[in-house]
Structure formats: C-alpha cells, structure tokens
Design a protein around this motif. Structure first.
Motif, PDB file in Angstrom:
ATOM      1  N   ALA A 132       0.792  -1.309   0.049  1.00 29.64           N
ATOM      2  CA  ALA A 132      -0.017  -0.137   0.346  1.00 29.64           C
ATOM      3  C   ALA A 132       0.846   1.167  -0.124  1.00 29.64           C
ATOM      4  O   ALA A 132       0.222   2.411  -0.235  1.00 29.64           O
ATOM      5  N   ASP A 133       2.103   1.240   0.308  1.00 31.11           N
ATOM      6  CA  ASP A 133       3.100   2.252   0.303  1.00 31.11           C
ATOM      7  C   ASP A 133       3.416   2.846  -1.221  1.00 31.11           C
ATOM      8  O   ASP A 133       4.242   3.508  -1.189  1.00 31.11           O
ATOM      9  N   ASP A 134       3.282   1.933  -1.903  1.00 28.62           N
ATOM     10  CA  ASP A 134       3.993   1.923  -3.135  1.00 28.62           C
ATOM     11  C   ASP A 134       2.821   2.353  -4.234  1.00 28.62           C
ATOM     12  O   ASP A 134       2.115   1.392  -4.364  1.00 28.62           O
ATOM     13  N   PRO A 135       2.631   3.260  -4.745  1.00 27.28           N
ATOM     14  CA  PRO A 135       1.558   3.864  -5.439  1.00 27.28           C
ATOM     15  C   PRO A 135       1.433   3.021  -6.712  1.00 27.28           C
ATOM     16  O   PRO A 135       0.268   2.766  -7.284  1.00 27.28           O
ATOM     17  N   LEU A 136       2.400   2.645  -7.528  1.00 31.39           N
ATOM     18  CA  LEU A 136       2.403   2.085  -8.571  1.00 31.39           C
ATOM     19  C   LEU A 136       2.130   0.569  -8.440  1.00 31.39           C
ATOM     20  O   LEU A 136       1.353  -0.296  -9.117  1.00 31.39           O
ATOM     21  N   VAL A 161      -5.272  -7.862  -0.601  1.00 31.31           N
ATOM     22  CA  VAL A 161      -5.020  -7.512   0.724  1.00 31.31           C
ATOM     23  C   VAL A 161      -3.885  -6.929   0.648  1.00 31.31           C
ATOM     24  O   VAL A 161      -2.646  -7.273   0.078  1.00 31.31           O
ATOM     25  N   SER A 162      -3.682  -5.761   1.549  1.00 32.05           N
ATOM     26  CA  SER A 162      -2.622  -4.846   1.264  1.00 32.05           C
ATOM     27  C   SER A 162      -1.510  -5.037   2.594  1.00 32.05           C
ATOM     28  O   SER A 162      -2.002  -5.409   3.898  1.00 32.05           O
ATOM     29  N   PHE A 163      -0.430  -4.425   2.390  1.00 35.73           N
ATOM     30  CA  PHE A 163       0.506  -4.400   3.636  1.00 35.73           C
ATOM     31  C   PHE A 163       1.208  -3.145   3.489  1.00 35.73           C
ATOM     32  O   PHE A 163       1.273  -2.411   2.415  1.00 35.73           O
ATOM     33  N   GLY A 164       1.921  -2.636   4.645  1.00 39.21           N
ATOM     34  CA  GLY A 164       2.405  -1.320   4.580  1.00 39.21           C
ATOM     35  C   GLY A 164       2.203  -0.543   5.923  1.00 39.21           C
ATOM     36  O   GLY A 164       1.683  -0.915   6.985  1.00 39.21           O
ATOM     37  N   SER A 200       0.173   1.898   6.489  1.00 41.99           N
ATOM     38  CA  SER A 200      -1.218   2.211   6.737  1.00 41.99           C
ATOM     39  C   SER A 200      -2.006   1.254   5.907  1.00 41.99           C
ATOM     40  O   SER A 200      -2.387   1.510   4.618  1.00 41.99           O
ATOM     41  N   ALA A 201      -2.133  -0.014   6.183  1.00 45.37           N
ATOM     42  CA  ALA A 201      -2.715  -1.015   5.364  1.00 45.37           C
ATOM     43  C   ALA A 201      -3.664  -2.177   6.020  1.00 45.37           C
ATOM     44  O   ALA A 201      -3.615  -2.146   7.192  1.00 45.37           O
ATOM     45  N   ASP A 202      -4.004  -3.270   5.422  1.00 50.91           N
ATOM     46  CA  ASP A 202      -4.672  -4.128   6.298  1.00 50.91           C
ATOM     47  C   ASP A 202      -3.685  -4.712   7.249  1.00 50.91           C
ATOM     48  O   ASP A 202      -3.965  -5.193   8.319  1.00 50.91           O
ATOM     49  N   VAL A 203      -2.391  -5.074   6.856  1.00 52.30           N
ATOM     50  CA  VAL A 203      -1.554  -5.605   7.728  1.00 52.30           C
ATOM     51  C   VAL A 203      -0.312  -4.715   7.721  1.00 52.30           C
ATOM     52  O   VAL A 203       0.228  -4.314   6.730  1.00 52.30           O
ATOM     53  N   ARG A 204      -0.118  -4.243   8.973  1.00 54.15           N
ATOM     54  CA  ARG A 204       1.114  -2.969   8.998  1.00 54.15           C
ATOM     55  C   ARG A 204       1.817  -3.249  10.268  1.00 54.15           C
ATOM     56  O   ARG A 204       1.590  -4.173  11.171  1.00 54.15           O
ATOM     57  N   ALA A 205       2.860  -2.690  10.179  1.00 61.34           N
ATOM     58  CA  ALA A 205       3.763  -2.715  11.408  1.00 61.34           C
ATOM     59  C   ALA A 205       3.537  -1.202  12.212  1.00 61.34           C
ATOM     60  O   ALA A 205       3.559  -0.276  11.459  1.00 61.34           O
ATOM     61  N   SER A 206       3.904  -1.379  13.325  1.00 60.65           N
ATOM     62  CA  SER A 206       3.871  -0.060  14.155  1.00 60.65           C
ATOM     63  C   SER A 206       4.862  -0.017  15.163  1.00 60.65           C
ATOM     64  O   SER A 206       5.406  -1.004  15.662  1.00 60.65           O
ATOM     65  N   GLY A 207       5.207   1.116  15.631  1.00 58.66           N
ATOM     66  CA  GLY A 207       6.443   1.317  16.511  1.00 58.66           C
ATOM     67  C   GLY A 207       7.765   0.958  15.858  1.00 58.66           C
ATOM     68  O   GLY A 207       8.516   0.076  16.680  1.00 58.66           O
TER      69      GLY A 207
END
Length: 430
Positions: free
Chosen positions: A221-225, A238-241, A243-250
């Motif tokens: 999700a962090d790469d527009p292309l 399903v997205s990752f990034g 700000s996505a469905d699956v994301r990392a924090s901290g």
C-alpha cells in the motif's frame, strides 16, 4: 519431482529417446549442474558461456541420473530435444498440472524478492511441506527448476518471478499458475532495459493479472505503482504497509526479526500477509517471523570479527532503492557502536540514462545519513563522489580497508552482482 517414466517425460518435452528404456522411472530432481545429479533424477545438458553441459553427461549418469535431456547426440541414455530450456519449462508445466492440492504463491518486486521468499518459506513450513527456490532462482531457468522440486506431498510452492522485459512474468505464471501473488515494490532495477518505472510496473503487474478470481493479491500500500495494480485483477486484494490491512507499528532498529535493516520490515509484512492468506493464525505467523533467519548468501549477511569490526556483506546485487536501504541500516547499526561507519560501494548496473544521476544521488544519501567513510570501487562507481575515496578494483579496496579500519568499525559492502565486491566482504570478514 513427481514420479513418471522416461517415456512420459519424452512425450511431454516432445523429445526422442536414445539408448534409454522408456519404462525407466524418474523419481528425483532435474539438475543442470552435473555435480548435483542424484540417483533416479534427470540431467539437463545446457550450453554455457564457458563450458557445455553435454561434456558432463557421463558424470551425471555415473552419479545415478536415469538419463540426460540433450540437444545433441551423446553416448548415454538421453532424451534428445530441440531446446533444453523449452523442455524444462514443458516438463515443469506438466508437473504443476499434476499438483492440484499444492498452493502456488508468486513473489515479485524490484528488490526484496529473495529475502521475502526466504522468510515466507520458513513461515509456511510450519503449516506443511514447502518448496522454494534456492538463492535467486527466479528466471526462465530457475523458475521451472524450482517447480520440478515439488512432489505430491508439497503443500506450498513459493516462487520468485523476475522480468527483464514485458511478457516475461506472464510466461512464468503459465508454468505454475499462482493463487496468491505478492508484489513488493516498483523501483529502478533494470530501468535501462524497461525505460521507465511505469513499464516496470506493467511487467510486475503481470503476476497479479495471472491470479484467478478466487485468488488473493498481496500488494504494498506504500507504493502507488503497486497499490494501483488492484484494478488489474478480479482476485481479492489484501494490502500491507504502514497504513494497510497488515501493518507494522513502532518500527525501530533493531526489530524483532533475525534479519537486519528497516527495509526488512516491509518484506516481513509481505510474508506475514501471504501467510495469513494461506490460513495461518496470526500468533503463529508472529512466532514464525521471529524465528526466521537469513537463508540466501550475501544479503545483509553480518559477521563480527574478534576485534569488534562488523562486516555487512550485501554484495549480491544493488539498485538505487536497495542501496539506500542498506545505507540506512548501516547508519542505524553505527549509532549503537563506537567506531566509524564505512560504506564500500560499487556501481549499480542496468540503469541506462539514469545511471549518472542515481550514482550521484547515492553519494548524497551517504553524506546525509552521516556515514563516516565512503569508498567507491571501479569505473562504474566514479559518479558516487561526495567525499568518497575512489579505488579502481576490489584488490585496491581490500588493501585500503585492511590498512585503515579499526576495532569497532562497521563496514557495509554492496554493489551490483557483476562488480564482484563479495570478495571484499569475504576477505574483511576473516
């Protein structure tokens, strides 16, 4: 490989048996390195730049291979075909069609494919037998080679797919159609061949187009292309990034992964998203990610010498994005140590008209990150500049570093594969 007779193999690859019993059973892998030939397997004789595989058919047969797939007559049991690579692809296609219960997962991106593949394979292994390519076997040779390592017991087949042109990934997906497709990023790797990042995105998106309607597209999700590829499939996305469905924090350095570099977080998120799509419970995914270790050589491979010098061997390959990621990792590691940070960088290949600007930008990035010492190696790296010390080759780099690095220093070595800077890292790590 699933079992079949030589007669069946010959029919699949449109070949002619020579000196071989069509009833002989093939029960092991297909190898194109005669030293890897095993009893019950096949040897694929390919012409090479320095040696011809046909010269090693005898060695493979002596090691137990049932027959060789060849394009010229040999004095050994063989299947004669018109094109060895086409035969390998045809055989892999037939094998994949006989594995209806195997879930095929394809991974592509400008960088991070191998690291993500290594992590995902280790995670999925906890769910069932998993086959993944060794190292970076991701082209028209390595891809079918990996498919042929699958058996009827294989639950997951994790495949890297790469491209040097439009249509390459589409051809690979026809060999083993994926049900889950993972696209990590679209960067500048092979920019000289494609001409633009949009063209690279067009090529990478062929993996997503190959998914069935009931498949799953895993997109960054962090790469527009990459996120824009959702319009190219009827599969569930399903997205990752961040700000996505699956994301990392901290996110900080170091993270709870046994791999180094902040960029590995995105790779781990991609692997986690794919594993969740395969039905793995989240707590199990987290535990497996924490236990996963680097598997492929010369990718952020860290060695600490007795004198405290830390050598980071990331010399397998390089492009602008992976170079900057490695420099950020170097800077992060350096902040926790007393010594200097050294970036020993060679040229980045296949950038075309963007080469000069990208090398200059790399030098600026090293300066902005506060890297203490910058060494550029070889003619292709002259543009890095920005206070770098230029040396002509790996031998000169080794001589300089052996003279000047001190206990507690951290040394990153990175370049495109053709530059051969892994020798510098290996020498320093001793």
């Amino acid at each position: 490989m699933i079992g079949m007779t030589l007669g069946e193999v010959a029919e699949i690859v449109h070949g002619r048996l020579s000196g071989a019993d069509p009833r002989s059973q093939v029960s092991a892998t297909v190898e194109f390195d005669s030293r890897e030939a095993r009893p019950g397997g096949l040897f694929l004789a390919l012409p090479g730049g320095h040696v011809d595989g046909h010269s090693f058919v005898g060695d493979a047969i002596a090691s137990g291979a049932v027959a060789a797939i060849v394009t010229q007559p040999v004095d050994a049991p063989s299947i004669v075909v018109a094109d060895g690579r086409a035969a390998l692809a045809a055989l892999a296609t037939a094998v994949a069609r006989r594995l209806p219960d195997t879930l095929v997962i394809g991974i592509t991106g400008s960088s991070g494919k191998t690291s993500t593949k290594d992590v995902l394979a280790q995670v999925l292994q906890r769910l069932g037998p998993t086959v993944a390519p060794p190292e970076s076997f991701n082209n028209e040779l390595g891809h079918p080679y990996t498919v042929l390592r699958a058996t009827t017991d294989t639950r997951f087949l994790v495949l890297e797919v790469s491209a040097r042109g439009i249509g390459h990934i589409r051809e690979l997906t026809r060999i083993a159609p994926p049900r889950i497709g993972v696209v990590l990023n679209v960067g500048s790797a092979h920019l000289g061949e494609f001409g633009s990042r949009k063209a690279i995105a067009d090529a990478k998106g062929e993996l997503i187009e190959a998914l069935p309607a009931d498949g799953i597209a895993v997109l960054n999700a962090d790469d527009p292309l990459v996120s824009g590829m959702r319009t190219r499939t009827a599969a569930r996305v399903v997205s990752f990034g961040t700000s996505a469905d699956v994301r990392a924090s901290g996110v900080t350095l170091p993270v709870q992964l046994q791999v180094s570099g902040e960029h590995q977080v995105a790779n781990a998120l991609a692997a986690a998203t794919a594993a969740l799509a395969c039905g793995m419970p989240l707590p199990d995914v987290a535990a497996a990610l924490s236990a996963a270790t680097p598997r492929s050589k010369w990718r952020m491979e860290i060695t600490e010498r007795p004198d405290g010098v830390l050598v980071i061997n990331d010399a397998y390959n390089a492009n602008p994005e992976s170079m900057r990621a490695a420099l950020r990792a170097l800077a992060g590691i350096g902040r926790s140590r007393a010594g200097h940070t050294w970036a020993v960088l060679g040229g980045m290949a296949e950038l075309g008209a963007a080469s000069t600007a990208e090398h200059e930008a790399l030098g600026r990035a090293a300066t902005e990150l506060g890297i203490s010492r910058l060494v550029s190696v070889g003619e292709s790296a002259r543009g890095i500049d920005h206070g770098s010390r230029w040396v002509p080759d790996a031998d000169a780099a080794i001589a300089l570093l052996c003279k000047e690095i001190q206990p507690g220093d951290v040394v990153l070595v990175k370049a495109s594969r053709a530059i051969g800077l892994e020798r510098v890292a290996l020498e320093l790590a001793q």
